[in-house]
Design an enzyme around this catalytic site. Sequence first.
Site, PDB file in Angstrom:
ATOM      1  N   LYS A  75      75.483  15.539 -48.263  1.00  0.00           N
ATOM      2  CA  LYS A  75      75.693  14.414 -49.195  1.00  0.00           C
ATOM      3  C   LYS A  75      74.369  13.734 -49.542  1.00  0.00           C
ATOM      4  O   LYS A  75      74.080  13.494 -50.714  1.00  0.00           O
ATOM      5  CB  LYS A  75      76.630  13.386 -48.540  1.00  0.00           C
ATOM      6  CG  LYS A  75      76.679  12.057 -49.270  1.00  0.00           C
ATOM      7  CD  LYS A  75      77.641  11.103 -48.630  1.00  0.00           C
ATOM      8  CE  LYS A  75      77.038  10.199 -47.585  1.00  0.00           C
ATOM      9  NZ  LYS A  75      76.306   9.032 -48.103  1.00  0.00           N
ATOM     10  N   ASN A  76      73.571  13.440 -48.528  1.00  0.00           N
ATOM     11  CA  ASN A  76      72.359  12.670 -48.783  1.00  0.00           C
ATOM     12  C   ASN A  76      71.278  13.496 -49.482  1.00  0.00           C
ATOM     13  O   ASN A  76      70.260  12.960 -49.893  1.00  0.00           O
ATOM     14  CB  ASN A  76      71.811  12.066 -47.481  1.00  0.00           C
ATOM     15  CG  ASN A  76      72.701  10.938 -46.983  1.00  0.00           C
ATOM     16  OD1 ASN A  76      73.568  10.460 -47.707  1.00  0.00           O
ATOM     17  ND2 ASN A  76      72.496  10.528 -45.736  1.00  0.00           N
TER      18      ASN A  76
ATOM     19  N   CYS B 197      77.640   1.585 -47.827  1.00  0.00           N
ATOM     20  CA  CYS B 197      78.190   1.144 -46.540  1.00  0.00           C
ATOM     21  C   CYS B 197      77.682  -0.249 -46.182  1.00  0.00           C
ATOM     22  O   CYS B 197      76.528  -0.579 -46.437  1.00  0.00           O
ATOM     23  CB  CYS B 197      77.714   2.097 -45.453  1.00  0.00           C
ATOM     24  SG  CYS B 197      78.917   3.310 -44.976  1.00  0.00           S
TER      25      CYS B 197
ATOM     26  N   ARG C 109      70.150  -3.889 -46.402  1.00  0.00           N
ATOM     27  CA  ARG C 109      69.754  -2.809 -47.312  1.00  0.00           C
ATOM     28  C   ARG C 109      69.044  -3.338 -48.562  1.00  0.00           C
ATOM     29  O   ARG C 109      69.485  -3.126 -49.691  1.00  0.00           O
ATOM     30  CB  ARG C 109      70.957  -1.935 -47.665  1.00  0.00           C
ATOM     31  CG  ARG C 109      71.662  -1.430 -46.443  1.00  0.00           C
ATOM     32  CD  ARG C 109      72.639  -0.355 -46.732  1.00  0.00           C
ATOM     33  NE  ARG C 109      71.998   0.950 -46.752  1.00  0.00           N
ATOM     34  CZ  ARG C 109      72.666   2.087 -46.833  1.00  0.00           C
ATOM     35  NH1 ARG C 109      73.961   2.074 -46.931  1.00  0.00           N
ATOM     36  NH2 ARG C 109      72.037   3.229 -46.816  1.00  0.00           N
TER      37      ARG C 109
ATOM     38  N   ARG D 272      83.877   9.342 -47.452  1.00  0.00           N
ATOM     39  CA  ARG D 272      82.639   9.234 -48.226  1.00  0.00           C
ATOM     40  C   ARG D 272      81.610  10.273 -47.782  1.00  0.00           C
ATOM     41  O   ARG D 272      80.698  10.611 -48.539  1.00  0.00           O
ATOM     42  CB  ARG D 272      82.013   7.838 -48.080  1.00  0.00           C
ATOM     43  CG  ARG D 272      82.767   6.750 -48.843  1.00  0.00           C
ATOM     44  CD  ARG D 272      81.976   5.447 -48.867  1.00  0.00           C
ATOM     45  NE  ARG D 272      80.580   5.707 -49.077  1.00  0.00           N
ATOM     46  CZ  ARG D 272      79.591   5.264 -48.311  1.00  0.00           C
ATOM     47  NH1 ARG D 272      79.829   4.497 -47.290  1.00  0.00           N
ATOM     48  NH2 ARG D 272      78.338   5.579 -48.570  1.00  0.00           N
TER      49      ARG D 272
HETATM   50  C1  UD1 Z   1      69.248   6.749 -46.426  1.00  0.00           C
HETATM   51  C2  UD1 Z   1      70.543   7.473 -46.274  1.00  0.00           C
HETATM   52  C3  UD1 Z   1      71.349   6.902 -45.144  1.00  0.00           C
HETATM   53  C4  UD1 Z   1      70.530   6.919 -43.899  1.00  0.00           C
HETATM   54  C5  UD1 Z   1      69.188   6.241 -44.128  1.00  0.00           C
HETATM   55  C6  UD1 Z   1      68.255   6.363 -42.946  1.00  0.00           C
HETATM   56  C7  UD1 Z   1      71.204   8.207 -48.484  1.00  0.00           C
HETATM   57  C8  UD1 Z   1      72.151   8.009 -49.591  1.00  0.00           C
HETATM   58  N1  UD1 Z   1      71.300   7.336 -47.477  1.00  0.00           N
HETATM   59  O1  UD1 Z   1      69.552   5.415 -46.752  1.00  0.00           O
HETATM   60  O2  UD1 Z   1      72.511   7.667 -44.958  1.00  0.00           O
HETATM   61  O3  UD1 Z   1      71.244   6.204 -42.920  1.00  0.00           O
HETATM   62  O4  UD1 Z   1      68.528   6.842 -45.235  1.00  0.00           O
HETATM   63  O5  UD1 Z   1      67.986   7.689 -42.669  1.00  0.00           O
HETATM   64  O6  UD1 Z   1      70.403   9.120 -48.453  1.00  0.00           O
HETATM   65  N2  UD1 Z   1      64.508  -0.984 -46.415  1.00  0.00           N
HETATM   66  C9  UD1 Z   1      63.930  -2.154 -46.859  1.00  0.00           C
HETATM   67  N3  UD1 Z   1      63.603  -2.242 -48.173  1.00  0.00           N
HETATM   68  C10 UD1 Z   1      63.789  -1.216 -49.058  1.00  0.00           C
HETATM   69  C11 UD1 Z   1      64.365  -0.022 -48.584  1.00  0.00           C
HETATM   70  C12 UD1 Z   1      64.729   0.071 -47.255  1.00  0.00           C
HETATM   71  O7  UD1 Z   1      63.738  -3.088 -46.110  1.00  0.00           O
HETATM   72  O8  UD1 Z   1      63.443  -1.351 -50.233  1.00  0.00           O
HETATM   73  C13 UD1 Z   1      64.911  -0.871 -45.004  1.00  0.00           C
HETATM   74  C14 UD1 Z   1      66.414  -0.746 -44.850  1.00  0.00           C
HETATM   75  O9  UD1 Z   1      67.033  -2.003 -44.835  1.00  0.00           O
HETATM   76  C15 UD1 Z   1      66.499  -0.034 -43.534  1.00  0.00           C
HETATM   77  C16 UD1 Z   1      65.315   0.912 -43.557  1.00  0.00           C
HETATM   78  O10 UD1 Z   1      64.398   0.350 -44.483  1.00  0.00           O
HETATM   79  O11 UD1 Z   1      66.345  -0.952 -42.485  1.00  0.00           O
HETATM   80  C17 UD1 Z   1      65.659   2.344 -43.918  1.00  0.00           C
HETATM   81  O12 UD1 Z   1      66.181   2.395 -45.205  1.00  0.00           O
HETATM   82  P1  UD1 Z   1      66.090   3.703 -46.113  1.00  0.00           P
HETATM   83  O13 UD1 Z   1      65.307   4.779 -45.425  1.00  0.00           O
HETATM   84  O14 UD1 Z   1      65.674   3.269 -47.461  1.00  0.00           O
HETATM   85  O15 UD1 Z   1      67.567   4.191 -46.127  1.00  0.00           O
HETATM   86  P2  UD1 Z   1      68.471   4.455 -47.369  1.00  0.00           P
HETATM   87  O16 UD1 Z   1      67.708   5.223 -48.396  1.00  0.00           O
HETATM   88  O17 UD1 Z   1      69.189   3.208 -47.723  1.00  0.00           O
END
Ligand code: UD1
Length: 416
Positions: A22-23, A116, A121, A397
Amino acid sequence: MGKFVIEGGRQLYGEIKIQGAKNAVLPLFAAAVLTEEKIVLKNVPHLADVENMLKILNTLGVETKFEKDTVQLCASVMRSDTIPCSLAKELRSSVFLLGSVLGRIKRARVAYPGGCDIGLRPIDIHIKGLRDLGVKVEEKEGFILCEGSECKGGNVCLDYPSVGATENVILASVLGNNKTIVQNAAREPEITELVRFLNTMGAKISGEGSSVLRIEGVEKLHGAEFTVMPDRIVFGTYLLSLCLTGGEITFLYAKEGDVGALLSKLDKNSCKICREHGKINVIVKERAKNCESVTTQPYPGFPTDLQAPYMTYAAVSEGTCILTENIFENRFRHVPELQKTGANIVVRDRVAIISGVPYLTGAEVTARDLRGGASLVLAGLCARGITVVQDIYHIDRGYENMEETLSKVGARIARL
Ligand code: UD1
């Protein structure tokens, strides 16, 4: 809303073919926006998130067709630059469309993304990354407005190796006459998959799998056919199911390297893993004697997405295990539910201390998010008696027909 009813205590035997990731597939859909030509993606899982992403693409003018496990996408005409709020709140991954719509038509409007409920996030790293590329970003009335006509590439150093932000910066910078270097990029296999796919479409990106990506902009991308990688989190979840129930499963289309952090934690005495002709055979004869402590980290560290399933494993292993959640701040919502099955877990802020108990007992529990929901199914599979898991739309999902996959290997699980 739907529920699973599980009669626990059955060992699992047979084969499980791991679904497409999915990701990985969601950013590949976003990448399809970058060409006017046809994209064919194979091994696409049937999941609510996938359907929602296709709906969003349709509103942008992308033609899509989903048959069996193959999705065809054609963005010959872009009808809109806006991802509407009603759809964006269903799906956090809609945020990648910011990068790809921008790359294609140099402007984009995306409502604040959903997904989720596992923490704040924020998307500040995405926005900073885009600004570093020269994109003008404005936040207005719940929308992020981007204008990229002066996008010049350059050096982007992410404050944290965010998966989504890395994907967005890549997608925004592959088209055009620019050179971009992304430092502190996320190294998740799904990023490598996106890079490989874009290169198949004619992009020039190097450094895949490392934390420094070099992107040389190209004028045009072309159509491509691509098979989506296996889902490492789904593999890890079913592997942990087997560790909990005992039995023997051969995993097909699974990549061991992608779940190295999990494999290194499993009790080698109770879980025997053999590789043969591209298949991974796992035999579990007894309950784990010890359960190593885990801290979730960006890849190649222990994935946050396996923290909840691993907690169920810890709950019935001997000894005490400390689980520290470093990625998302609200990712222990499964704990009160697991406690209903008799798990002994104490949470202090981002740390969960799990003292193994000899067995869990069936209970009525509720999925609060995707991976937490999966952890409850795992508890049901090994618990004594009947477990009812409510609100399984969260699980749908990310896991394609979970009850069918598990029933085929001998579990007693039904969807009602
Ligand atoms: C993706 C995955 C999710 C997985 C996560 C970590 C998808 C659709 N989702 O989520 O399943 O759990 O990677 O491997 O691929 N953060 C910030 N600011 C930002 C972006 C992120 O503070 O602009 C923080 C987030 O709150 C979190 C951390 O960075 O604490 C990791 O986030 P990120 O790697 O961006 O995860 P996602 O892309 O949301």
